[in-house]
Write a protein that holds these residues in place. Structure first.
Motif, PDB file in Angstrom:
ATOM      1  N   SER A  24     -49.396  41.698  12.887  1.00  0.00           N
ATOM      2  CA  SER A  24     -51.131  41.531  12.610  1.00  0.00           C
ATOM      3  C   SER A  24     -51.670  41.511  11.731  1.00  0.00           C
ATOM      4  O   SER A  24     -52.956  40.810  11.355  1.00  0.00           O
ATOM      5  CB  SER A  24     -50.892  43.039  13.115  1.00  0.00           C
ATOM      6  OG  SER A  24     -50.353  43.446  14.288  1.00  0.00           O
TER       7      SER A  24
ATOM      8  N   TYR B 106     -47.073  53.678  17.474  1.00  0.00           N
ATOM      9  CA  TYR B 106     -48.333  52.152  16.927  1.00  0.00           C
ATOM     10  C   TYR B 106     -49.660  52.086  17.469  1.00  0.00           C
ATOM     11  O   TYR B 106     -50.817  52.028  16.388  1.00  0.00           O
ATOM     12  CB  TYR B 106     -46.749  51.546  17.125  1.00  0.00           C
ATOM     13  CG  TYR B 106     -48.119  50.143  16.876  1.00  0.00           C
ATOM     14  CD1 TYR B 106     -47.790  49.871  15.226  1.00  0.00           C
ATOM     15  CD2 TYR B 106     -48.921  49.019  17.792  1.00  0.00           C
ATOM     16  CE1 TYR B 106     -48.822  48.741  15.055  1.00  0.00           C
ATOM     17  CE2 TYR B 106     -48.835  47.958  17.511  1.00  0.00           C
ATOM     18  CZ  TYR B 106     -49.096  47.791  15.770  1.00  0.00           C
ATOM     19  OH  TYR B 106     -49.146  46.197  15.367  1.00  0.00           O
TER      20      TYR B 106
ATOM     21  N   LYS C 178     -48.529  45.924  21.319  1.00  0.00           N
ATOM     22  CA  LYS C 178     -48.911  46.436  21.863  1.00  0.00           C
ATOM     23  C   LYS C 178     -48.224  46.664  23.103  1.00  0.00           C
ATOM     24  O   LYS C 178     -47.583  47.588  23.401  1.00  0.00           O
ATOM     25  CB  LYS C 178     -50.065  47.577  21.928  1.00  0.00           C
ATOM     26  CG  LYS C 178     -50.779  47.633  20.906  1.00  0.00           C
ATOM     27  CD  LYS C 178     -51.727  48.374  20.829  1.00  0.00           C
ATOM     28  CE  LYS C 178     -52.922  47.502  19.958  1.00  0.00           C
ATOM     29  NZ  LYS C 178     -53.073  46.272  19.529  1.00  0.00           N
TER      30      LYS C 178
ATOM     31  N   ILE D 192     -47.270  45.169  12.876  1.00  0.00           N
ATOM     32  CA  ILE D 192     -47.474  45.581  11.788  1.00  0.00           C
ATOM     33  C   ILE D 192     -47.464  44.253  10.741  1.00  0.00           C
ATOM     34  O   ILE D 192     -47.860  43.822  10.324  1.00  0.00           O
ATOM     35  CB  ILE D 192     -46.541  46.893  10.969  1.00  0.00           C
ATOM     36  CG1 ILE D 192     -47.505  48.089  11.288  1.00  0.00           C
ATOM     37  CG2 ILE D 192     -48.048  47.149   9.173  1.00  0.00           C
ATOM     38  CD1 ILE D 192     -46.561  49.159  10.645  1.00  0.00           C
TER      39      ILE D 192
ATOM     40  N   SER E 197     -46.970  57.545  13.016  1.00  0.00           N
ATOM     41  CA  SER E 197     -47.831  56.888  13.314  1.00  0.00           C
ATOM     42  C   SER E 197     -48.823  57.053  11.537  1.00  0.00           C
ATOM     43  O   SER E 197     -49.902  56.160  11.390  1.00  0.00           O
ATOM     44  CB  SER E 197     -48.994  56.912  14.252  1.00  0.00           C
ATOM     45  OG  SER E 197     -49.923  58.510  13.536  1.00  0.00           O
TER      46      SER E 197
ATOM     47  N   TYR F 218     -53.129  52.496  15.805  1.00  0.00           N
ATOM     48  CA  TYR F 218     -54.313  51.236  15.665  1.00  0.00           C
ATOM     49  C   TYR F 218     -55.727  51.880  16.001  1.00  0.00           C
ATOM     50  O   TYR F 218     -56.843  51.158  15.342  1.00  0.00           O
ATOM     51  CB  TYR F 218     -53.739  49.687  16.663  1.00  0.00           C
ATOM     52  CG  TYR F 218     -53.423  48.554  16.221  1.00  0.00           C
ATOM     53  CD1 TYR F 218     -55.324  47.626  16.280  1.00  0.00           C
ATOM     54  CD2 TYR F 218     -52.743  47.954  15.623  1.00  0.00           C
ATOM     55  CE1 TYR F 218     -55.191  46.866  15.966  1.00  0.00           C
ATOM     56  CE2 TYR F 218     -52.986  46.818  15.122  1.00  0.00           C
ATOM     57  CZ  TYR F 218     -53.804  46.211  15.298  1.00  0.00           C
ATOM     58  OH  TYR F 218     -54.069  44.686  14.829  1.00  0.00           O
ATOM     59  N   LYS F 219     -56.047  52.897  16.977  1.00  0.00           N
ATOM     60  CA  LYS F 219     -56.958  53.105  17.392  1.00  0.00           C
ATOM     61  C   LYS F 219     -57.917  54.030  16.383  1.00  0.00           C
ATOM     62  O   LYS F 219     -58.714  53.716  16.307  1.00  0.00           O
ATOM     63  CB  LYS F 219     -56.573  54.073  18.664  1.00  0.00           C
ATOM     64  CG  LYS F 219     -56.080  53.805  20.013  1.00  0.00           C
ATOM     65  CD  LYS F 219     -57.010  52.973  20.762  1.00  0.00           C
ATOM     66  CE  LYS F 219     -57.087  52.925  22.345  1.00  0.00           C
ATOM     67  NZ  LYS F 219     -58.056  52.288  22.330  1.00  0.00           N
TER      68      LYS F 219
ATOM     69  N   LEU G 278     -51.396  49.233   8.361  1.00  0.00           N
ATOM     70  CA  LEU G 278     -52.706  48.367   8.521  1.00  0.00           C
ATOM     71  C   LEU G 278     -54.057  48.701   8.334  1.00  0.00           C
ATOM     72  O   LEU G 278     -54.717  47.195   8.769  1.00  0.00           O
ATOM     73  CB  LEU G 278     -52.726  48.340  10.373  1.00  0.00           C
ATOM     74  CG  LEU G 278     -51.552  48.846  11.109  1.00  0.00           C
ATOM     75  CD1 LEU G 278     -51.246  49.248  12.267  1.00  0.00           C
ATOM     76  CD2 LEU G 278     -50.822  47.236  11.698  1.00  0.00           C
TER      77      LEU G 278
ATOM     78  N   ASP H 171     -59.269  51.262  15.409  1.00  0.00           N
ATOM     79  CA  ASP H 171     -60.350  50.642  15.266  1.00  0.00           C
ATOM     80  C   ASP H 171     -61.888  51.009  15.574  1.00  0.00           C
ATOM     81  O   ASP H 171     -63.150  50.667  14.812  1.00  0.00           O
ATOM     82  CB  ASP H 171     -60.293  50.813  16.300  1.00  0.00           C
ATOM     83  CG  ASP H 171     -59.139  49.616  17.173  1.00  0.00           C
ATOM     84  OD1 ASP H 171     -58.546  48.214  16.626  1.00  0.00           O
ATOM     85  OD2 ASP H 171     -58.251  49.307  17.999  1.00  0.00           O
TER      86      ASP H 171
ATOM     87  N   ASN I  63     -54.925  40.505  18.485  1.00  0.00           N
ATOM     88  CA  ASN I  63     -54.927  41.712  18.358  1.00  0.00           C
ATOM     89  C   ASN I  63     -53.636  42.917  19.606  1.00  0.00           C
ATOM     90  O   ASN I  63     -54.066  44.075  19.079  1.00  0.00           O
ATOM     91  CB  ASN I  63     -56.760  42.742  18.448  1.00  0.00           C
ATOM     92  CG  ASN I  63     -57.118  42.062  17.543  1.00  0.00           C
ATOM     93  OD1 ASN I  63     -56.753  41.779  16.373  1.00  0.00           O
ATOM     94  ND2 ASN I  63     -58.843  41.774  18.326  1.00  0.00           N
ATOM     95  N   ASP I  64     -53.907  42.915  20.605  1.00  0.00           N
ATOM     96  CA  ASP I  64     -53.541  43.657  21.605  1.00  0.00           C
ATOM     97  C   ASP I  64     -51.934  43.396  22.300  1.00  0.00           C
ATOM     98  O   ASP I  64     -51.351  43.924  22.435  1.00  0.00           O
ATOM     99  CB  ASP I  64     -54.230  43.930  22.366  1.00  0.00           C
ATOM    100  CG  ASP I  64     -55.388  44.602  22.205  1.00  0.00           C
ATOM    101  OD1 ASP I  64     -55.012  45.796  21.939  1.00  0.00           O
ATOM    102  OD2 ASP I  64     -56.603  44.625  21.647  1.00  0.00           O
TER     103      ASP I  64
END
Length: 427
Positions: A393, A251, A236, A390, A329, A255-256, A336, A259, A232-233
């Motif tokens: 992921s 990016y 980054k 992307i 973004s 993603y935030k 995503l 989430d 997941n991370d």
């Protein structure tokens, strides 16, 4: 049924409050810092997220299992969990510091920020989440909901207080000053929650030796969660190395937002997780799968609706709030979105596997996906930058769905063969 609805209601309250405050928190950080500074924050936070499951070596999840199946051992496991959380944090602090040294050019600045965030998000947050999971497993969902709410409230307050301090004294700027405020707030809240938990539950046996059998089982939980954190991370973290920190910030912001969309679903998954152990006694994967599929088919329409609405309404909100600051973004966020649905599927299937007693097999799958994710990210990010991240992921979450589904089918096949064998013996 009414009892279950009340639990869901309280967790939605907790996660709803968490959704609001966490949204304001990360939006606030994005607002007060530049994409470059936000990129540093995202990269450092990604390291702590990857290390986080090893802080406590999976004892948080083990506590839920013990309370659900063997409550008399709770004081011993609770004492073990508190001690091993502190011991493991010291080791992870060293490991994280080495990683920061290799990943950041400005090592001393990144190291100071890592110390502040790791204390708050590795040690203090882990102790707070431990209390939350204890109350969930003991069906005290209302208390757990309040704890979850206040976790994000503390984060939001750190941004608000930092913003006020900068207004009063413009020289009080920078990630390190915010990090100090965040750490102090996290420390005060953690102390309060620990005292409250000790008053409401059996006292932990701190003098008991840490059980090797518990460590072994806890490691399976932590490996699985850490592998999940990696795929997941890790993108980054690598983005900060192979691209630039401004792109990493764009990016990370996308993603935030993603989430945040998943937070309401996490509320339901948090409630149902202990129930998988009850359905899965004696390795009965058929019952855990049946229970998991009911939850999945209830959530999928909601998730599809969330994704469709987000596709159309989130981009205008980003433009309205941030003007041209995070325009890049928006396209990343849209691409995503399938991850929200894929995560719902593989989280529930994987919980069915864990509930039936196959956490080891689940961890192996997660390790395989994490390794593939890491290798693919190195190549795709270095070659295709953010688009590579992307693609990897989405592919990683899809692989989790496929691999866990294959594992379940194999276990169902084994159960059928064993059942047929036992019938033949009886006849």
């Amino acid at each position: 049924m009414n009892s279950m609805m009340k639990k869901v209601g309280w967790m939605l309250y907790g996660q709803g409050g968490r959704l609001i405050f966490q949204t304001i928190y990360f939006l606030g950080l994005a607002f007060v810092f530049t994409p470059y500074e936000y990129g540093i924050y995202v990269s450092i936070t990604a390291i702590t997220v990857i290390l986080s499951p090893f802080c406590g070596v999976g004892f948080n999840s083990l506590l839920v299992k013990i309370i659900s199946t063997d409550n008399k051992n709770f004081p011993r496991v609770y004492g073990n969990a508190l001690k091993i959380t502190v011991y493991s944090y010291v080791l992870l602090l060293i490991m994280g510091s080495v990683a920061v040294c290799f990943l950041f050019d400005n090592y001393f600045f990144a190291f100071k920020l890592f110390i502040l965030i790791s204390l708050a998000d590795l040690l203090f947050l882990k102790l707070t989440e431990m209390s939350s999971q204890i109350f969930i497993a003991k069906n005290l969902v209302k208390i757990s909901a309040h704890i979850l709410n206040f976790i994000s409230l503390i984060r939001f307050m750190s941004v608000l207080f930092y913003f006020i301090m900068v207004r009063i004294n413009p020289q009080y700027t920078g990630l390190l000053n915010w990090g100090k405020i965040y750490l102090i707030g996290s420390l005060i809240f953690t102390i309060y929650i620990l005292i409250y938990t000790l008053k409401k539950n059996e006292k932990p046996l701190l003098r008991e030796k840490i059980s090797l059998s518990y460590i072994k089982e806890g490691i399976y939980f932590s490996i699985g969660l850490s592998s999940q954190g990696i795929y997941n991370d890790i993108d980054k973290t690598l983005m900060g190395k192979y691209t630039n920190l401004e792109t990493t910030g764009q990016y990370g912001f996308a993603y935030k937002v993603l989430d945040v969309l998943f937070i309401p679903i996490k509320a339901i998954l948090a409630i149902t997780f202990p129930m998988f152990f009850k359905y899965g006694k004696e390795g009965n994967i058929r019952k855990t799968l049946r229970f998991g599929l009911k939850i999945m088919f209830l959530l999928l329409p909601l998730l599809i609706l969330i994704c469709v609405l987000s596709f159309y309404f989130v981009p205008p909100l980003i433009k309205l709030i941030f003007d041209n600051k995070y325009l890049e973004s928006i396209s990343m966020f849209k691409l995503l979105l399938p991850i929200v649905i894929l995560r719902n599927i593989h989280y529930i299937l994987a919980d069915a596997v864990t509930g039936a007693g196959y956490q080891k097999e689940r961890s192996i799958i997660q390790i395989i996906v994490a390794i593939l994710n890491f290798l693919l990210n190195i190549y795709f990010i270095s070659q295709f930058q953010v688009m590579g991240a992307i693609i990897v992921s989405i592919v990683s979450d899809l692989l989790m769905v496929v691999f866990v589904a294959i594992l379940i089918l194999n276990k169902l096949k084994d159960d059928k063969i064993n059942l047929k064998g036992s019938h033949n013996e009886n006849s």
